[in-house]
Each structure stands twice: as structure tokens, then as C-alpha cells.
Design a protein around this motif. Sequence first.
Motif, PDB file in Angstrom:
ATOM      1  N   ALA A  12       5.230  10.410  -2.135  1.00 30.66           N
ATOM      2  CA  ALA A  12       6.497   9.753  -2.455  1.00 30.66           C
ATOM      3  C   ALA A  12       6.408   8.836  -3.679  1.00 30.66           C
ATOM      4  O   ALA A  12       7.274   8.931  -4.561  1.00 30.66           O
ATOM      5  CB  ALA A  12       7.018   8.996  -1.246  1.00 30.66           C
ATOM      6  N   PRO A  13       5.419   7.949  -3.770  1.00 26.14           N
ATOM      7  CA  PRO A  13       5.372   7.098  -4.975  1.00 26.14           C
ATOM      8  C   PRO A  13       5.211   7.899  -6.265  1.00 26.14           C
ATOM      9  O   PRO A  13       5.819   7.565  -7.288  1.00 26.14           O
ATOM     10  CB  PRO A  13       4.163   6.202  -4.737  1.00 26.14           C
ATOM     11  N   PHE A  71       8.610   9.295  -7.186  1.00 25.83           N
ATOM     12  CA  PHE A  71       9.499   8.281  -7.740  1.00 25.83           C
ATOM     13  C   PHE A  71       9.115   7.924  -9.171  1.00 25.83           C
ATOM     14  O   PHE A  71       9.975   7.753 -10.030  1.00 25.83           O
ATOM     15  CB  PHE A  71       9.504   7.028  -6.867  1.00 25.83           C
ATOM     16  N   VAL A  72       7.826   7.817  -9.448  1.00 28.60           N
ATOM     17  CA  VAL A  72       7.371   7.498 -10.807  1.00 28.60           C
ATOM     18  C   VAL A  72       7.726   8.632 -11.760  1.00 28.60           C
ATOM     19  O   VAL A  72       8.166   8.392 -12.888  1.00 28.60           O
ATOM     20  CB  VAL A  72       5.857   7.203 -10.828  1.00 28.60           C
TER      21      VAL A  72
END
Length: 50
Positions: free
Chosen positions: A17-18, A21-22
Amino acid sequence: MLGPIVAARGLPLALIAPATFVATFTTSVAGAAVYTALALVSPGPVAMDW
């Protein structure tokens, strides 16, 4: 696009997930930069004609 593939292969979603998003944020910033650059060098409007 690779998120579902790597999740199916067992990579934890807390790691996926991170990164997703990035990547989305980076793509948005790049798009805004391109439109800004086009606005500076183009004599006419650069907005999309929907």
C-alpha cells in the motif's frame, strides 16, 4: 498494476500500500509538472478539451 500480482504471491499488503500511494503521488506530481511546463512555453491554453 503490480499490486494485485505481488499480493497474490504473498507480499504483505502493509508493504504494498505505501509503495502504491507513493507511485500515485509521483505520477500526479509529474503530470502537474508537465502541464506547468507546457503552459510556460505554449501560446494557447494547455488544458484538456473534454
